[in-house]
Enzyme design. Structure first.
Site, PDB file in Angstrom:
ATOM      1  N   VAL A 107       0.862  -1.178   0.000  1.00  0.00           N
ATOM      2  CA  VAL A 107       0.000   0.000   0.000  1.00  0.00           C
ATOM      3  C   VAL A 107       0.899   1.228   0.000  1.00  0.00           C
ATOM      4  O   VAL A 107       1.863   1.299   0.778  1.00  0.00           O
ATOM      5  CB  VAL A 107      -0.931   0.019   1.225  1.00  0.00           C
ATOM      6  CG1 VAL A 107      -1.811   1.264   1.212  1.00  0.00           C
ATOM      7  CG2 VAL A 107      -1.791  -1.243   1.271  1.00  0.00           C
ATOM      8  N   CYS A 108       0.601   2.170  -0.882  1.00  0.00           N
ATOM      9  CA  CYS A 108       1.337   3.428  -0.936  1.00  0.00           C
ATOM     10  C   CYS A 108       2.835   3.135  -1.139  1.00  0.00           C
ATOM     11  O   CYS A 108       3.216   2.350  -1.998  1.00  0.00           O
ATOM     12  CB  CYS A 108       1.061   4.217   0.336  1.00  0.00           C
ATOM     13  SG  CYS A 108       1.535   5.953   0.288  1.00  0.00           S
ATOM     14  N   THR A 109       3.694   3.740  -0.334  1.00  0.00           N
ATOM     15  CA  THR A 109       5.140   3.569  -0.525  1.00  0.00           C
ATOM     16  C   THR A 109       5.676   2.270   0.060  1.00  0.00           C
ATOM     17  O   THR A 109       6.897   2.062   0.084  1.00  0.00           O
ATOM     18  CB  THR A 109       5.906   4.764   0.069  1.00  0.00           C
ATOM     19  OG1 THR A 109       5.523   4.938   1.441  1.00  0.00           O
ATOM     20  CG2 THR A 109       5.622   6.031  -0.716  1.00  0.00           C
TER      21      THR A 109
END
Length: 332
Positions: A107-109
């Site tokens: 998720v995300c970075t």
């Protein structure tokens, strides 16, 4: 039915919503499914089993250390500041142990941690828009797509920033348990099972800069409010009281997008909402969004979203029933 263990990796500086968003989806799936054995078994773990402090200052207490964690069906790595300043020990653990999981999710970075561990080479992935360029530069063996809200490539799934993790988790629940159960989760979490993975991370308005000059800003707003009008460059230039050539050049310079591209995004976005939220026919929607014919809208949808309007509606039009079934027991 198989119970799937979801192991969520925790670390200092993690983004709290990257953790709680997907966890609530998987937990919600267990609640709406009912039965003696939930569909998902959620476990959290940090390197040494100690509590971690999120980027927003919350403290999360893991179930165990990573060394003592069960082998998961799904290994979920969230993002946050701690993923961008990776602990080498965490990267080493991922490099050694991630292959034991049947499904890898970031998720995300969190994608940066997978990348540092060499788990994304040769794959197409995404991450938060602000870090796509850096991820591509640091890891040239990875194909980084900055546009979608999530990407599936084999057993690896990566999402864009923060709330996109909820969209990805819902897609995984749909894959595992079926659309009906995923839709129930979405409804009771008061989110929508509608955003396709290849939908852009931004709306047309967010994807471009706001023009500095007032006449151009007014034209941007007018396009958004009147997608059914004649939006050719000559017409828009006249509204801005500029020559067509000057208008086209100034619009792209100040917004970073050509007028035609901006109009295309606005029209697709408006049509998508009408297909999701109304029962209007495809021909009626195409007229309301300024497409000359349903075929023109079909071509725009296939190009932008990878699905024809009828297929898009079938997948993402989910009206709430007039008489809803009793709500399952969800905590909170």
């Amino acid at each position: 039915m198989e119970q799937r263990t979801v192991l969520v990796v925790l670390f200092d500086g993690v983004q709290s919503l990257d953790v709680t968003g997907p966890v609530e989806v998987f937990t919600g799936a267990a609640a709406v499914r009912g039965g003696d054995e939930p569909a998902y078994r959620i476990r959290t773990a940090s390197l040494d089993g100690a509590p971690v402090r999120t980027s927003s200052g919350l403290t999360l207490v893991p179930d165990s250390s990573l060394a003592d964690a069960p082998v998961p069906h799904t290994l979920l790595v969230p993002g946050g500041l701690g993923s961008r300043e990776a602990d080498p020990r965490l990267v080493d653990w991922l490099r050694t142990n991630a292959s034991r999981a049947r499904r890898l999710v970031s998720v995300c970075t969190g994608a940066i941690l997978f990348a540092e561990a060499g788990l994304l080479d040769g794959r197409r992935v995404t991450t938060h828009w602000a870090y796509c360029a850096k991820l591509a530069l640091d890891h040239p063996a990875i194909e980084v797509d900055p546009d979608p809200i999530f990407v599936r490539d084999g057993h690896v799934a990566t999402s864009a920033g923060v709330t996109a993790g909820i969209d990805l988790a819902l897609a995984l629940v749909e894959e595992d348990l079926g659309r009906d159960e995923a839709l129930m989760v979405a409804r009771y979490l008061v989110v929508f099972l509608r955003r396709p993975g290849n939908q852009a991370q931004f709306s047309a308005q967010l994807a471009v800069q706001t023009a500095q000059r007032e006449p151009l800003r007014e034209v941007q707003q007018w396009i958004t409010e009147h997608p059914d009008e004649n939006l050719c460059v000559d017409s828009l230039a006249a509204r801005a009281r500029l020559s067509p050539r000057h208008f086209a050049r100034a619009f792209q310079t100040e917004t970073g997008m050509t007028p035609g591209k901006y109009v295309e995004r606005v029209r697709v976005e408006h049509a998508r909402r009408l297909l999701e939220d109304t029962s209007h026919g495809v021909e009626e929607v195409s007229r309301a969004c300024g497409y000359g014919t349903p075929e023109a809208m079909r071509r725009a949808f296939v190009k932008t979203l990878g699905a024809a309007p009828a297929e898009y509606r079938r997948r993402f039009h989910a009206p709430f029933p007039a008489q809803a079934a009793p709500a399952p027991a969800l905590n909170g």
